[in-house]
Write an enzyme that holds these catalytic residues in place. Structure first.
Site, PDB file in Angstrom:
ATOM      1  CE1 TYR A  29      -5.933  21.363 -32.543  1.00  0.00           C
ATOM      2  CE2 TYR A  29      -5.013  23.250 -31.387  1.00  0.00           C
ATOM      3  CZ  TYR A  29      -5.774  22.723 -32.405  1.00  0.00           C
ATOM      4  OH  TYR A  29      -6.384  23.569 -33.297  1.00  0.00           O
ATOM      5  CD1 TRP A  33      -1.636  18.378 -35.213  1.00  0.00           C
ATOM      6  CD2 TRP A  33      -2.051  17.733 -33.116  1.00  0.00           C
ATOM      7  NE1 TRP A  33      -2.992  18.193 -35.086  1.00  0.00           N
ATOM      8  CE2 TRP A  33      -3.274  17.788 -33.819  1.00  0.00           C
ATOM      9  CE3 TRP A  33      -2.074  17.330 -31.777  1.00  0.00           C
ATOM     10  CZ2 TRP A  33      -4.498  17.471 -33.232  1.00  0.00           C
ATOM     11  CZ3 TRP A  33      -3.289  17.014 -31.192  1.00  0.00           C
ATOM     12  CH2 TRP A  33      -4.484  17.081 -31.922  1.00  0.00           C
ATOM     13  CG  ASN A  34       4.551  15.891 -38.846  1.00  0.00           C
ATOM     14  OD1 ASN A  34       5.558  16.573 -38.785  1.00  0.00           O
ATOM     15  ND2 ASN A  34       4.405  14.935 -39.741  1.00  0.00           N
ATOM     16  CD1 TRP A  35       2.188  21.403 -37.995  1.00  0.00           C
ATOM     17  CD2 TRP A  35       3.201  23.052 -39.113  1.00  0.00           C
ATOM     18  NE1 TRP A  35       1.251  22.366 -38.278  1.00  0.00           N
ATOM     19  CE2 TRP A  35       1.842  23.382 -38.972  1.00  0.00           C
ATOM     20  CE3 TRP A  35       4.020  23.940 -39.792  1.00  0.00           C
ATOM     21  CZ2 TRP A  35       1.298  24.569 -39.473  1.00  0.00           C
ATOM     22  CZ3 TRP A  35       3.478  25.119 -40.301  1.00  0.00           C
ATOM     23  CH2 TRP A  35       2.143  25.419 -40.135  1.00  0.00           C
ATOM     24  CD  GLN A 101       0.175  19.033 -38.743  1.00  0.00           C
ATOM     25  OE1 GLN A 101       0.984  18.555 -37.967  1.00  0.00           O
ATOM     26  NE2 GLN A 101      -0.816  19.811 -38.351  1.00  0.00           N
ATOM     27  CG  ASP A 163      -6.932  23.342 -39.693  1.00  0.00           C
ATOM     28  OD1 ASP A 163      -5.776  23.171 -40.089  1.00  0.00           O
ATOM     29  OD2 ASP A 163      -7.376  22.839 -38.647  1.00  0.00           O
ATOM     30  CE1 TYR A 348      -6.743  26.976 -35.462  1.00  0.00           C
ATOM     31  CE2 TYR A 348      -7.838  25.884 -37.276  1.00  0.00           C
ATOM     32  CZ  TYR A 348      -7.008  25.825 -36.182  1.00  0.00           C
ATOM     33  OH  TYR A 348      -6.451  24.628 -35.838  1.00  0.00           O
ATOM     34  CD  GLU A 392      -4.678  27.239 -31.677  1.00  0.00           C
ATOM     35  OE1 GLU A 392      -5.650  27.408 -30.914  1.00  0.00           O
ATOM     36  OE2 GLU A 392      -4.649  26.370 -32.564  1.00  0.00           O
TER      37      GLU A 392
HETATM   38  C1  DGY Z   1      -7.564  20.651 -35.570  1.00  0.00           C
HETATM   39  O1  DGY Z   1      -8.117  19.654 -35.086  1.00  0.00           O
HETATM   40  O2  DGY Z   1      -7.923  21.807 -35.357  1.00  0.00           O
HETATM   41  C2  DGY Z   1      -6.346  20.502 -36.317  1.00  0.00           C
HETATM   42  O3  DGY Z   1      -5.929  21.661 -36.951  1.00  0.00           O
HETATM   43  C3  DGY Z   1      -6.289  19.315 -37.207  1.00  0.00           C
HETATM   44  O4  DGY Z   1      -4.954  18.964 -37.200  1.00  0.00           O
END
Ligand code: DGY
Length: 425
Positions: A29, A33-35, A101, A163, A348, A392
């Site tokens: 990532y 990212w927002n949150w 988000q 997700d 996830y 994560e």
């Molecule tokens: C991702 O790419 O896995 C994210 O969760 C999208 O924001």
């Protein structure tokens, strides 16, 4: 012990800090990212108040004119991530994604404000952010609740952050895949594919992005045009808690109009949230707005509702539900009930424990007087870190680390858990 954990967590925050924003983790990532940013700022404030404000201010500098705060800001190019800015094609000078988000900013701003020692700077910076936060909250009720139900819908699973939750399996049957342009996923090159969403889910994620792009990201149209309109109790709870904190902060700063508007949103939203209560499983559940159906899926979305100022009776029921799950999982709180057939402990959002979710649930339960269960959640969270590092997410039975490593918001939540329990002790 806790000082050692704090310094390890602080190193991760530093490692992922790019000066005016923080990446969730390098590789998997590589943008803002927002949150993630808002929850990260909660920990940054303990070390550097100005830096914490900058994290949030950078995010809001990319707010859209209609009020939406996007879920990703692509500050600089990195082709290690899919879907990148070319896929979103939102036409912004600094590219952003086109969806949002969980709106935890209002909560984060209030916490940063309360903890800041430089009171003048904090007042000035909070005062500048408040109208932007209100504008975002209003956007939810205007664009994601066009029939004025009091509940905001999400139109893409990425908006909840959860997700590949089981919550989206049935509505995803309605999302086609025809016309999806060929793509190469990058996430499975950075993380174990068995921990990530499936290819079939990715095709639907991208179909939705292409659909919204074909409507020029016009938020007056997207909700009704989407075959996927889900009302998620956890998402609405985060919105409502942020609204509550916005109202209180605005009152404190003498911004009475913002306070009054926020209080009206809160009252209406809390009453509407109650319609998502599902007595059969003793928690809130999602509502499929296209089908007009309340689901009976036991995901953490309905447990996360404890973050909102719900009635104490409901908080007690949710605490009971978490305790019951604890009888058959080692670590609280699984993102999906391990007894359900769809549970997958490493994939996830289909089972793993996430520290950010644990933090929000524990925070809400402690406020509602459910400290015993809040303490169990905190202890389990810190045990996972000692056992498996700053991952994560974690398998709730084995505690194995999953997804990306050296994860910013996991580190931030460790700092937050430890500092907040010291503050209470
Ligand atoms: C991702 O790419 O896995 C994210 O969760 C999208 O924001």
């Amino acid at each position: 012990m806790s000082e050692n954990l704090i310094s390890k967590a602080a190193e991760i925050l530093k490692l992922n800090d790019l000066g005016h924003y923080t990446v969730p983790t390098h590789g998997l990532y590589p943008f803002q990212w927002n949150w993630d940013s808002c929850l990260t700022a909660l920990a940054q404030v303990y070390f550097d108040e100005a830096r914490a404000w900058v994290e949030i201010e950078t995010l809001f500098a990319h707010q859209w004119d209609d009020g939406m705060v996007p879920h990703i800001i692509f500050h600089k190019m990195d082709d290690g991530y899919f879907p990148g800015p070319d896929v979103w094609s939102t036409g912004r000078d600094v590219p952003t994604s086109g969806i949002t988000q969980p709106p935890v900013a209002g909560f984060a701003i209030r916490q940063i404000f309360s903890r800041s020692k430089d009171r003048d700077a904090a007042s000035e910076r909070a005062r500048a952010l408040l109208p932007k936060v209100l504008k975002w909250h209003e956007w939810f009720y205007r664009c994601r609740d066009p029939r004025d139900s009091g509940l905001a819908a999400i139109i893409h699973p990425w908006e909840t952050g959860r997700d590949n939750s089981v919550d989206w399996d049935a509505p995803f049957e309605r999302v086609p895949t025809d016309g999806v342009l060929p793509f190469v996923r990058r996430d499975t090159q950075h993380a174990n594919p068995a921990h990530r969403p499936t290819q079939a889910q990715y095709e639907r994620y991208i179909w939705l992005v292409q659909k919204f792009r074909s409507l020029n990201w016009n938020n007056e149209l997207l909700h009704d045009a989407s075959p996927f309109q889900m009302v998620d109790p956890g998402f609405n709870a985060i919105l409502l808690r942020s609204i509550q904190e916005t109202a209180e902060l605005a009152e404190e700063l003498g911004e009475h109009d913002i306070a009054a508007a926020s209080k009206a949103q809160l009252e209406k939203g809390l009453a509407a949230l109650e319609t998502l209560w599902n007595d059969d499983i003793g928690q809130y559940t999602c509502y499929d707005r296209v089908m007009g159906e309340l689901s009976s899926i036991p995901s953490v979305g309905g447990i996360l509702a404890a973050f909102a100022p719900i009635k104490s009776e409901r908080a007690a029921q949710i605490a009971g539900r978490i305790s019951a799950m604890k009888d058959y999982s080692t670590y609280a709180v699984p993102s999906h009930d391990p007894k359900d057939a769809e549970y997958d402990g490493e994939r996830y959002w289909r089972g793993p424990v996430w520290l950010i979710v644990n933090y929000m649930i524990a925070n809400g339960l402690a406020r509602a007087g459910q400290s015993d269960v809040a303490n169990v959640i905190e202890n389990d969270s810190l045990t996972l870190i000692e056992k498996s590092g700053f991952a994560e997410y974690y398998d709730p039975i084995t505690g194995a680390p999953c997804g990306g490593g050296q994860f910013t918001w996991t580190a931030a939540m460790v700092i937050e858990f430890i500092k907040q329990s010291k503050a209470v002790a």
